[in-house]
Design an enzyme around this catalytic site. Sequence first.
Site, PDB file in Angstrom:
ATOM      1  N   ASP A  83     -56.602  71.666 -48.647  1.00 28.19           N
ATOM      2  CA  ASP A  83     -56.975  70.634 -49.698  1.00 28.19           C
ATOM      3  C   ASP A  83     -57.127  71.575 -51.082  1.00 28.19           C
ATOM      4  O   ASP A  83     -58.426  72.014 -51.076  1.00 28.19           O
ATOM      5  CB  ASP A  83     -58.046  69.883 -49.173  1.00 28.19           C
ATOM      6  CG  ASP A  83     -58.512  68.847 -50.342  1.00 28.19           C
ATOM      7  OD1 ASP A  83     -58.086  68.925 -51.651  1.00 28.19           O
ATOM      8  OD2 ASP A  83     -59.298  67.958 -50.058  1.00 28.19           O
ATOM      9  N   LYS A 120     -58.017  67.569 -61.873  1.00 29.73           N
ATOM     10  CA  LYS A 120     -59.026  68.647 -61.916  1.00 29.73           C
ATOM     11  C   LYS A 120     -58.509  69.783 -62.802  1.00 29.73           C
ATOM     12  O   LYS A 120     -58.093  69.433 -63.859  1.00 29.73           O
ATOM     13  CB  LYS A 120     -59.662  68.808 -60.820  1.00 29.73           C
ATOM     14  CG  LYS A 120     -60.338  67.618 -59.845  1.00 29.73           C
ATOM     15  CD  LYS A 120     -60.932  68.127 -58.629  1.00 29.73           C
ATOM     16  CE  LYS A 120     -61.409  66.753 -57.991  1.00 29.73           C
ATOM     17  NZ  LYS A 120     -61.836  66.748 -56.669  1.00 29.73           N
ATOM     18  N   ARG A 145     -55.990  60.755 -63.047  1.00 29.27           N
ATOM     19  CA  ARG A 145     -56.599  60.725 -61.917  1.00 29.27           C
ATOM     20  C   ARG A 145     -55.546  60.437 -60.705  1.00 29.27           C
ATOM     21  O   ARG A 145     -54.715  59.367 -60.928  1.00 29.27           O
ATOM     22  CB  ARG A 145     -57.419  59.421 -61.734  1.00 29.27           C
ATOM     23  CG  ARG A 145     -58.646  59.403 -60.511  1.00 29.27           C
ATOM     24  CD  ARG A 145     -59.671  58.741 -61.337  1.00 29.27           C
ATOM     25  NE  ARG A 145     -60.457  59.767 -62.077  1.00 29.27           N
ATOM     26  CZ  ARG A 145     -61.591  60.471 -61.641  1.00 29.27           C
ATOM     27  NH1 ARG A 145     -61.752  60.522 -60.433  1.00 29.27           N
ATOM     28  NH2 ARG A 145     -62.262  61.350 -62.390  1.00 29.27           N
TER      29      ARG A 145
END
Length: 414
Positions: free
Chosen positions: A197, A226, A232
Amino acid sequence: MSSLRQTDLEIYSAIEAERKRQQSTINLIASENYASHAVLEVLGSFLTDKYAEGYPQHRHYGGCENVDVIETLAIERAKKLFKAEHANVQPHAGAQANMAVYLAMLQPGDTIMGMRLIHGGHMTHGDTISFSGKNYKVVQYGVDKETERIDYKEVERLALENKPKLIIVGASSYTRIIDFERFRQIADMVGAKLMVDMAHIAGLIAVGLHPTPVPYAEIVTSTTHKTLRGPRGAFILCRQEYAQMIDRAVFPQMQGGPLVHAIAARAVAFQEALQPSFYDYQKNILDNAQVLAGELSRLGLRLVSGGTDNHIVMVDLTPIGISGKKAQEALERVGIVVNRNSIPFDTRSNWVTSGIRLGTPAMTTRGFTTTEMKLCANLIFKVLTHIGDTAVEDQARDEVQQWCHKFPIPGIDD
Ligand SMILES: *Cc1c(COP(=O)(O)O)cnc(C)c1O
């Protein structure tokens, strides 16, 4: 937003207040960033109105010819960016991407192994507060108490002892390079599958400033918002042999219709990340993190693991005798936004904590160089060592406002 202003003043006002808050604060939240104006434009488009259950050329709805073009571009760009065999760009967020992988690879009750939350892992890697800790048998690894780096020997020992079906690698508050090759070796020793991840470090990986997990892991999951600086959202990369399992797990097992506007925005972000300038941006993130870490440590704060290799700086506040909660609140009073965070072997609760997590992606997007970052580190130290001193706080607030003025937010101010 002139139509919103007329139809819904309450929401309009709250959004405008948030615009002001973002413009007038220094954002050091490691998981946040500022998406480009193009990304925001796509997110706010009428694509949100379209239903497109299924995948390109295999939809359960009519009228999907344009959506097919969009999703195919998103998939191709993700594959190109990370040199992957297959990409699924539909998961609504990082937690959903991870859930889809577990649905594809595991049966309820199977054993998984992930990094302990308070050592830097993510709750979806097996913490009891998450579905992942309830549906599966969980073994957790962490960092060595001395070095505060992943204890690979311990990972190996736990894997041999517990024979997990899936080993999960990746973190939300870990500052060191992760050795994916070593994890692959450990997975092979026990016949486990490896999932990485890379949510936090995807941007660094995209440009080669962190080793890539793609050659080592069967499955790689990530968020797009990020260090990758997109909207998002999330995506999953995998080897061709797992493509169908992963696609079926995302839809129809876990989700219904994809968010077409979000997929289009992901495609735009992948294209931005494929530009040569994205390397410079990621390099600047790292340079800024080095200066932030170096300066805070020179001033007398203790950094978890002694420093950083990535965009995150984990500060242990024990030397100055305040909690993470107190520090977060004091910094927020002067306009510096951070989050309190447990540190490995923390003795305080996860509500209070002994640490704060700082990150440089967002302010690097606004144009902060190492010059501002160094001054910012000094300001942080001053505020944290003068809690309740209103003269210091007033002066700090003024300084923050000057910087915010000088460094506008690309997605908002251009
Ligand atoms: C942020 C993060 C996620 C979850 O992302 P959401 O989009 O908030 O669901 C998953 N894994 C890691 C390691 C993360 O840092």
